[in-house]
Write a protein that holds these residues in place. Structure first.
Motif, mmCIF file in Angstrom:
data_model
loop_
_atom_site.group_PDB
_atom_site.id
_atom_site.type_symbol
_atom_site.label_atom_id
_atom_site.label_comp_id
_atom_site.label_asym_id
_atom_site.label_seq_id
_atom_site.Cartn_x
_atom_site.Cartn_y
_atom_site.Cartn_z
ATOM 1 N N VAL A 155 -14.761 -0.762 -5.103
ATOM 2 C CA VAL A 155 -13.316 -1.009 -5.051
ATOM 3 C C VAL A 155 -12.667 -0.590 -6.372
ATOM 4 O O VAL A 155 -11.606 0.033 -6.380
ATOM 5 C CB VAL A 155 -13.004 -2.486 -4.713
ATOM 6 N N SER A 156 -13.308 -0.886 -7.486
ATOM 7 C CA SER A 156 -12.768 -0.496 -8.799
ATOM 8 C C SER A 156 -12.644 1.018 -8.931
ATOM 9 O O SER A 156 -11.633 1.524 -9.424
ATOM 10 C CB SER A 156 -13.661 -1.036 -9.917
ATOM 11 N N VAL A 157 -13.668 1.729 -8.491
ATOM 12 C CA VAL A 157 -13.635 3.201 -8.565
ATOM 13 C C VAL A 157 -12.545 3.750 -7.651
ATOM 14 O O VAL A 157 -11.778 4.641 -8.048
ATOM 15 C CB VAL A 157 -15.016 3.799 -8.200
ATOM 16 N N LEU A 158 -12.433 3.219 -6.450
ATOM 17 C CA LEU A 158 -11.403 3.689 -5.527
ATOM 18 C C LEU A 158 -10.009 3.442 -6.091
ATOM 19 O O LEU A 158 -9.139 4.323 -6.032
ATOM 20 C CB LEU A 158 -11.569 3.016 -4.158
ATOM 21 N N GLN A 159 -9.777 2.255 -6.640
ATOM 22 C CA GLN A 159 -8.479 1.957 -7.256
ATOM 23 C C GLN A 159 -8.203 2.914 -8.414
ATOM 24 O O GLN A 159 -7.073 3.405 -8.571
ATOM 25 C CB GLN A 159 -8.449 0.521 -7.775
ATOM 26 N N HIS A 160 -9.215 3.179 -9.212
ATOM 27 C CA HIS A 160 -9.060 4.086 -10.347
ATOM 28 C C HIS A 160 -8.627 5.480 -9.872
ATOM 29 O O HIS A 160 -7.700 6.069 -10.430
ATOM 30 C CB HIS A 160 -10.370 4.174 -11.136
ATOM 31 N N TYR A 161 -9.313 6.007 -8.866
ATOM 32 C CA TYR A 161 -8.953 7.333 -8.345
ATOM 33 C C TYR A 161 -7.516 7.372 -7.848
ATOM 34 O O TYR A 161 -6.784 8.322 -8.108
ATOM 35 C CB TYR A 161 -9.891 7.754 -7.211
ATOM 36 N N ILE A 162 -7.114 6.345 -7.129
ATOM 37 C CA ILE A 162 -5.770 6.340 -6.552
ATOM 38 C C ILE A 162 -4.705 6.215 -7.644
ATOM 39 O O ILE A 162 -3.693 6.915 -7.622
ATOM 40 C CB ILE A 162 -5.632 5.227 -5.499
ATOM 41 N N LYS A 163 -4.942 5.367 -8.615
ATOM 42 C CA LYS A 163 -3.954 5.153 -9.675
ATOM 43 C C LYS A 163 -3.904 6.301 -10.680
ATOM 44 O O LYS A 163 -2.847 6.616 -11.221
ATOM 45 C CB LYS A 163 -4.242 3.845 -10.405
ATOM 46 N N ARG A 164 -5.019 6.944 -10.943
ATOM 47 C CA ARG A 164 -5.065 7.976 -11.982
ATOM 48 C C ARG A 164 -4.934 9.401 -11.447
ATOM 49 O O ARG A 164 -4.585 10.302 -12.182
ATOM 50 C CB ARG A 164 -6.374 7.876 -12.775
ATOM 51 N N MET A 165 -5.241 9.594 -10.184
ATOM 52 C CA MET A 165 -5.231 10.949 -9.639
ATOM 53 C C MET A 165 -4.214 11.103 -8.512
ATOM 54 O O MET A 165 -4.419 11.867 -7.578
ATOM 55 C CB MET A 165 -6.634 11.317 -9.160
ATOM 56 N N TYR A 166 -3.109 10.371 -8.614
ATOM 57 C CA TYR A 166 -2.110 10.386 -7.544
ATOM 58 C C TYR A 166 -1.481 11.758 -7.349
ATOM 59 O O TYR A 166 -0.889 12.022 -6.314
ATOM 60 C CB TYR A 166 -1.042 9.318 -7.788
ATOM 61 N N HIS A 195 -3.303 15.241 -3.789
ATOM 62 C CA HIS A 195 -3.265 14.684 -2.439
ATOM 63 C C HIS A 195 -4.651 14.664 -1.795
ATOM 64 O O HIS A 195 -4.996 13.728 -1.078
ATOM 65 C CB HIS A 195 -2.267 15.454 -1.566
ATOM 66 N N VAL A 196 -5.455 15.674 -2.069
ATOM 67 C CA VAL A 196 -6.797 15.748 -1.483
ATOM 68 C C VAL A 196 -7.656 14.588 -1.983
ATOM 69 O O VAL A 196 -8.307 13.890 -1.191
ATOM 70 C CB VAL A 196 -7.475 17.104 -1.802
ATOM 71 N N VAL A 197 -7.638 14.338 -3.289
ATOM 72 C CA VAL A 197 -8.433 13.251 -3.856
ATOM 73 C C VAL A 197 -7.954 11.910 -3.313
ATOM 74 O O VAL A 197 -8.760 11.072 -2.890
ATOM 75 C CB VAL A 197 -8.379 13.263 -5.403
ATOM 76 N N VAL A 198 -6.648 11.713 -3.290
ATOM 77 C CA VAL A 198 -6.089 10.438 -2.821
ATOM 78 C C VAL A 198 -6.402 10.216 -1.346
ATOM 79 O O VAL A 198 -6.833 9.130 -0.955
ATOM 80 C CB VAL A 198 -4.568 10.369 -3.094
ATOM 81 N N SER A 199 -6.227 11.222 -0.513
ATOM 82 C CA SER A 199 -6.482 11.044 0.925
ATOM 83 C C SER A 199 -7.967 10.770 1.191
ATOM 84 O O SER A 199 -8.297 9.918 2.025
ATOM 85 C CB SER A 199 -5.987 12.246 1.733
#
Length: 141
Positions: free
Chosen positions: A22-33, A36-40
């Motif tokens: 969950v921490s890694v997923l939150q990090h990706y979403i918050k830092r790599m917004y 679009h490919v990474v976020v999706s």
């Protein structure tokens, strides 16, 4: 006899990897917004983690389910817990909303106390303008 051992093994894997995942997923979403490919892809992973957590433990006090749904609710809003009408949703907020809706639709019978943060999130979303010229055309449909 092998089924309980298998479930215990899967449960042990989920318990050990859940919080870091969950921490890694939150990090990706918050830092790599901006990607679009990474976020999706990250939201697809969020969804899979939620499905695995709910499938393994349908008890009302499932802490993994509570953590993943609460985390996802927070990602749906530009500012969690603050009703600000002048904020705009980003692509990642809309992707989080779609992910939350898919999880709710698929697992509505497995959601217990988590309805409070879900409904609070939807209430806060109702006061935010959903149109933005910054969103790509893919969100217009």
């Amino acid at each position: 006899k092998s089924q309980p051992n298998r479930n215990h093994f899967i449960d042990a894997i989920l318990n050990g990897s859940f919080a870091p995942s969950v921490s890694v997923l939150q990090h990706y979403i918050k830092r790599m917004y901006g990607s679009h490919v990474v976020v999706s892809q990250t939201f697809k992973s969020y969804e899979e983690l939620a499905f695995a957590s709910m499938a393994m433990d349908r008890a009302p006090d499932n802490l993994r389910r509570h953590a993943i749904l609460t985390s996802l609710c927070k990602l749906c809003l530009p500012s969690w817990g603050k009703k600000r009408t002048n904020t705009q949703l980003k692509e990642s907020n809309i992707d989080a909303i779609w992910t939350l809706i898919r999880i709710i639709h698929t697992h509505y019978e497995d959601i217990f106390d988590e309805w409070h943060p879900i409904l609070s999130t939807l209430d806060q979303l109702s006061s935010i303008s959903m149109s933005s010229k910054k969103l790509p055309d893919t969100y217009a449909n």
